[in-house]
Design an enzyme around this catalytic site. Structure first.
Site, PDB file in Angstrom:
ATOM      1  N   GLU A 161       0.853  -1.308  -0.118  1.00 26.76           N
ATOM      2  CA  GLU A 161       0.095  -0.091  -0.131  1.00 26.76           C
ATOM      3  C   GLU A 161       0.646   1.185   0.051  1.00 26.76           C
ATOM      4  OE1 GLU A 161      -3.435   2.003   3.028  1.00 26.76           O
ATOM      5  OE2 GLU A 161      -3.290  -0.312   2.746  1.00 26.76           O
TER       6      GLU A 161
ATOM      7  N   ASP B 134       0.177   5.640   0.325  1.00 28.84           N
ATOM      8  CA  ASP B 134      -0.742   6.102   1.008  1.00 28.84           C
ATOM      9  C   ASP B 134      -0.645   7.623   0.964  1.00 28.84           C
ATOM     10  OD1 ASP B 134      -2.421   3.932   1.900  1.00 28.84           O
ATOM     11  OD2 ASP B 134      -1.528   4.032   3.961  1.00 28.84           O
TER      12      ASP B 134
ATOM     13  N   GLU C  38      -3.036  10.536   2.652  1.00 32.09           N
ATOM     14  CA  GLU C  38      -4.356  10.683   3.552  1.00 32.09           C
ATOM     15  C   GLU C  38      -4.322  12.214   4.053  1.00 32.09           C
ATOM     16  OE1 GLU C  38      -4.809   7.856   6.734  1.00 32.09           O
ATOM     17  OE2 GLU C  38      -5.249   6.096   5.454  1.00 32.09           O
TER      18      GLU C  38
ATOM     19  N   HIS D 205      -0.946  13.080   5.513  1.00 29.16           N
ATOM     20  CA  HIS D 205      -0.360  11.972   6.058  1.00 29.16           C
ATOM     21  C   HIS D 205       0.158  10.883   5.037  1.00 29.16           C
ATOM     22  CE1 HIS D 205      -0.412   8.468   9.089  1.00 29.16           C
ATOM     23  NE2 HIS D 205      -0.681   7.812   8.156  1.00 29.16           N
ATOM     24  N   THR D 206       1.299  10.552   5.003  1.00 26.61           N
ATOM     25  CA  THR D 206       1.820   9.352   4.070  1.00 26.61           C
ATOM     26  C   THR D 206       2.496   8.129   4.611  1.00 26.61           C
ATOM     27  OG1 THR D 206       4.239  10.150   4.003  1.00 26.61           O
ATOM     28  CG2 THR D 206       2.663  11.395   2.469  1.00 26.61           C
TER      29      THR D 206
ATOM     30  N   GLU E 106       5.199   6.289   8.726  1.00 28.46           N
ATOM     31  CA  GLU E 106       4.239   7.370   8.542  1.00 28.46           C
ATOM     32  C   GLU E 106       5.418   8.645   8.361  1.00 28.46           C
ATOM     33  OE1 GLU E 106       4.055   5.363  10.959  1.00 28.46           O
ATOM     34  OE2 GLU E 106       1.758   4.576  11.063  1.00 28.46           O
TER      35      GLU E 106
END
Length: 282
Positions: free
Chosen positions: A97, A99, A101, A114-115, A126
């Site tokens: 995944e 991300d 966010e 947010h990654t 994160e």
């Protein structure tokens, strides 16, 4: 456009595609009971959230390495408690995944971007940022460049994070599992804003995020193929071989020095037994 290539001696079927950004053609609305809408002949997609439900969509295709661009205008005003997601993911307990966010906030306060990167079901990587503009006033381009050597997160063409392939050092890298793009708008007021201290104000509902100009230059495995090998002649100099060059390194350094608010690689309290191994590798 679609072009087919033959790779290796194995029966490995693959399409190299470039999506033109029509949501009717490229995406399926997956949940929300009508709260997600495709408008303007497929050129615009909106997600909405009310007290009953949020909404979401995903791409029809799975990708195995890609350069993905999406223009997003985030929920304006008091978006506290809401989360807008935009990410690549495979399926299953050992999924990969990548991300983005966007964590909402009170009116006048900046969003938190947010990654995270998951490999074989393991995340905990994160990095969080504030943005240097108001992401609710206009559309901005959020990009994921995923090739065999890098996962690069970009905002309006500026790299903010580079997760490198360090498999030679024993660190897993997402390279074998095809992934779809998913996006959703949902309520997460138990954690999203100030650790859950600020709750969603439902008097502001419905909350709406808007999407346009989706573009995917990507390898799309077909017939169950699990590997995607570059056609060097056609991809040389393109996204397949792209890295963060010296100019982009300076821009990324500027973002991380001025706008990064959390980096797992500096969180000694979280990792008392030692930081993850990639944190010590330049």
């Amino acid at each position: 456009m679609k072009r087919c290539y033959l790779f290796l001696a194995v029966a490995c079927s693959l399409l190299v595609i470039a999506s033109a950004g029509n949501f009717y053609q490229d995406c399926d609305i997956t949940w929300g009971d009508g709260r997600a809408k495709i408008l303007n002949n497929g050129q615009l997609l909106t997600l909405s959230l009310d007290k009953t439900s949020g909404s979401g969509f995903r791409t029809k295709n799975e990708y195995l390495f890609a350069k993905i661009d999406m223009q997003i205008k985030l929920v304006p005003g008091n978006s506290a408690g809401t989360v807008t997601t935009y990410y690549l993911s495979s399926e299953g307990p050992t999924h990969d995944e990548i991300d983005f966010e966007f964590l909402g906030n009170l009116s006048g306060d900046p969003y938190t971007l947010h990654t995270n990167v998951f490999t074989q079901g393991k995340g905990n990587r994160e990095m969080q940022f504030k943005l240097w503009f108001d992401p609710t006033m206009d559309f901005h381009t959020y990009s994921i460049l995923w090739n065999p050597r890098h996962v690069i997160f970009m905002v309006d063409g500026t790299p903010i994070r580079d997760f490198k392939n360090l498999e030679s050092r024993g660190i897993a890298f997402p390279k074998n599992q095809p992934m779809r793009i998913y996006s959703s708008l949902w309520n997460a007021d138990d954690w999203a804003t100030r650790g859950g201290a600020v709750k969603t104000d439902w008097s502001n509902a419905p909350f709406v995020a808007s999407y346009r100009n989706f573009n995917a230059d990507a390898c799309v495995p077909a017939s169950g193929a699990s590997k995607c090998i570059s056609n060097a002649a056609s991809n040389n100099g393109g996204w397949w071989n792209q890295e963060v060059d010296s100019t982009a390194q300076e821009r990324m350094k500027w973002v991380q020095q001025n706008y990064m608010i959390y980096n797992y690689c500096t969180d000694l309290k979280r990792f008392p037994q030692g930081l993850p191994p990639e944190c010590s590798i330049a």
